[in-house]
Design an enzyme around this catalytic site. Structure first.
Site: not given
Ligand code: G3P
Length: 215
Positions: A83
């Site tokens: 990533k």
């Molecule tokens: O993989 C990272 C992403 O899905 C983050 O999600 O819920 O932290 O915005 P969130």
């Protein structure tokens, strides 16, 4: 559509893996922190039983550092995807990693133009964060549709990985638009099974079957 699991919690991945629902896994520093375990050991363990891609986040801020980290991460498993943040240094790193055949997932994408830049750099995946856009009053799903159009217009092979998914409708809309992958937290993936008519129907069938079912 592929389902990746957005967690670093091994037990939760295993549970869904047994149901055949794990096409890959995505992690990030916050998810590793939440899992409360050693980063390297956790990724190695996930990579040992998940066949599909396992995303691991580079933490350097310069391209050289990101490339070095990526070269280390790919030793952790056969299916590691690195990533890389959506920054100018990140895109330099993506270009270099593409030349070395190391797969990348460009993260923290919040606009279709960022996704276009990532595709031009040679990213394997782009991760638009839908939920975080919704959080600030934008319509996150709109950028999935725009990215789909742009990639189809020019034939980019970079895959759209819908991320920051907060509820089942995000999964439904991503599938309808044609995102290649949705990375879904385990709790939300389990909700996709649910329908009250399924529960009511099953209860009735089991009750009716009691008439002839042997004790
Ligand atoms: O993989 C990272 C992403 O899905 C983050 O999600 O819920 O932290 O915005 P969130």
């Amino acid at each position: 559509m592929e389902f990746f699991i957005d967690t670093a919690e091994v037990d939760k991945i295993k549970e869904l893996h047994d149901m055949g629902l794990v096409d890959g896994v995505t992690t990030n520093p916050s998810l590793i922190k939440k899992a409360g375990r050693d980063h390297e050991q956790t990724i190695k363990e996930i990579s040992s039983f998940v066949k599909g891609p396992v995303s691991v986040e580079a933490l350097s801020e310069d391209a050289e550092g990101m490339v070095k980290e990526a070269e280390e991460y790919v030793k952790w498993g056969h299916n590691i995807v690195v990533k890389i943040p959506m920054t100018p240094e990140g895109m330099k790193a993506v270009r270099k990693l593409a030349k070395k055949n190391i797969k990348t997932n460009v993260t923290l994408v919040f606009s279709p133009l960022q996704a276009l830049i990532a595709a031009k750099a040679g990213a394997t995946y782009v991760s638009p964060f839908i939920g975080r856009l919704d959080d600030i009053g934008h319509v996150g799903m709109d950028i999935i549709a725009q990215i789909r159009d742009i990639f189809d217009n020019y034939g980019y092979e970079t895959k759209i990985l819908a991320a920051s998914i907060r509820h089942p409708t995000h999964v439904l809309d991503s599938a309808l638009i044609g995102a290649d992958v949705a990375t879904v937290p385990p709790e939300i993936l389990k909700k996709l099974f649910n329908h009250p008519l399924t529960e009511i129907g099953l209860k009735k069938f089991l009750e009716d079957a009691k008439q002839w079912k042997k004790e």
